[in-house]
Scaffold this motif. Structure first.
Motif, short mmCIF file in Angstrom:
data_model
loop_
_atom_site.label_atom_id
_atom_site.label_comp_id
_atom_site.label_asym_id
_atom_site.label_seq_id
_atom_site.Cartn_x
_atom_site.Cartn_y
_atom_site.Cartn_z
N VAL A 62 0.05 11.34 -3.08
CA VAL A 62 -0.20 10.12 -3.19
C VAL A 62 0.17 9.70 -4.64
O VAL A 62 0.94 8.79 -4.87
N SER A 100 0.75 -1.12 -0.02
CA SER A 100 0.18 0.05 -0.16
C SER A 100 0.81 1.38 0.08
O SER A 100 1.97 0.94 0.41
N GLY A 125 0.32 5.47 1.03
CA GLY A 125 -0.69 6.42 1.69
C GLY A 125 -0.01 7.59 2.33
O GLY A 125 1.04 7.46 2.39
N SER A 170 -8.90 4.07 -1.02
CA SER A 170 -9.49 4.41 0.28
C SER A 170 -9.18 5.82 0.66
O SER A 170 -8.34 6.37 0.43
N GLN A 193 -14.00 3.25 0.15
CA GLN A 193 -12.95 2.48 -0.76
C GLN A 193 -13.69 1.98 -1.80
O GLN A 193 -14.94 1.68 -1.96
N THR A 195 -14.77 6.19 6.49
CA THR A 195 -13.92 5.61 5.31
C THR A 195 -14.80 5.11 4.12
O THR A 195 -15.67 4.43 4.22
N SER A 201 -1.16 10.82 5.46
CA SER A 201 -2.37 11.39 6.21
C SER A 201 -1.82 12.70 6.79
O SER A 201 -0.40 12.76 7.10
#
Length: 309
Positions: free
Chosen positions: A275, A248, A250, A290, A304, A302, A252
């Motif tokens: 990203v 993955s 990501g 997501s 996705q 959330t 944040s």
């Protein structure tokens, strides 16, 4: 046998390497999470809206938890010392640890920035002496306290590390796996998600030992559940991979509550661009996307979506 190693309270331990005055007192690493990415300078008045990334054992004993708002952490532990995260410094320490472990094992897999697997197959060693040497040398040469678990499989080794914390060693031989997992709670096992725990508890299952005796349930829940079962009983036979593919990508950020929807949309687009750059850098081809948003009072949503490549 496979060795799993985890740096104890990594970010806090790293900060104590640079500042001895932080030892033996409650500390935490946390803050605004890099709001400079949005073209603004963090305000001192917004400090309390940052989150705790990790905390020392002294802080945890007073109720400080990962993900807690800083203002809440200070309310339960007024003498808590909070240090802003320095991710480049942490990555360098992680790299040094990785290199150090390569002197002890022919194959080392990075599970995360502070966790590694080492393949011990084919090594003629005394496990007790070997693990103590690994632990002592890392503390002496890098200055980081670690916990170590050894077991026949990767995920039982990781479970053993959890049982060894803080700063301990736990060796689980093949014949000891059933007794080792028998009384362990479901949430102790990596990959045992909330929904799976709820499904098992609905059948009166509350420990890993009880789950190990319910293979028929995992069989009925599909391939993913069966794979989890094989892991929790130590029969998965997953190899240690030196160049494990990234699963993955990501990014944040935590910032003070926003009431301006346009500003929120602008920030989401900025994060999406970052990203996208990471995806191109790693030459990845993501299939699932997501998005998570946490509100001021803790509610989290959330969404996705999955697309065909």
């Amino acid at each position: 046998m496979i060795l799993h190693i985890d740096i104890d309270c990594f970010y806090c331990s790293a900060e104590r390497l640079r500042d001895d005055s932080l030892r033996n007192i409650p500390i935490a690493v946390g803050g605004q999470g890099g709001v400079k990415i949005f073209g603004e300078t963090p305000k001192e008045s917004d400090f309390g809206h940052g989150i705790i990334v990790t905390s020392s054992y002294e802080a945890r004993s007073k109720g400080v938890k990962t993900g807690m708002l800083i203002k809440h952490a200070l309310s339960v532990c007024p003498d808590l010392v909070i240090i802003p995260p320095q991710h480049r410094y942490y990555r360098e320490l992680s790299r040094r640890l990785h290199q150090a472990l390569m002197r002890f094992s022919p194959v080392v897999e990075s599970l995360s920035i502070d966790e590694f697997f080492c393949d011990l197959k084919g090594l003629d060693i005394d496990l007790s002496l070997y693990t103590k040497k690994v632990k002592d040398e890392i503390l002496e040469k890098i200055g980081l306290p670690v916990s170590i678990g050894v077991a026949p499989s990767k995920w039982i080794a990781k479970l053993a590390t959890g049982a060894a914390k803080p700063s301990g060693i736990r060796i689980v031989l093949p014949s000891e796996v059933p007794s080792f997992i028998s009384h362990q709670p479901l949430n102790a096992f990596s990959g045992m998600g909330k929904q799976m725990r709820l499904k098992l508890k609905a059948h009166g299952i509350h420990t890993l030992g009880e789950a190990a005796n319910a293979k028929h349930l995992f069989d009925s829940w599909g391939k993913g559940a069966l794979k989890l079962y094989e892991r929790l009983v130590g029969e998965d036979e997953e190899p240690v991979l030196a160049n494990k593919p990234r699963k993955s990508i990501g990014i944040s950020r935590t910032f003070p509550p926003l009431k301006n929807r346009q500003e929120l949309r602008r920030r989401v687009l900025i994060l999406a661009r970052h990203v996208s750059a990471l995806v191109l850098k790693h030459e990845s081809y993501p299939r699932s996307f997501s998005f998570s948003l946490r509100y001021e009072y803790g509610t989290k949503i959330t969404q996705q979506v999955t697309k065909d490549r």
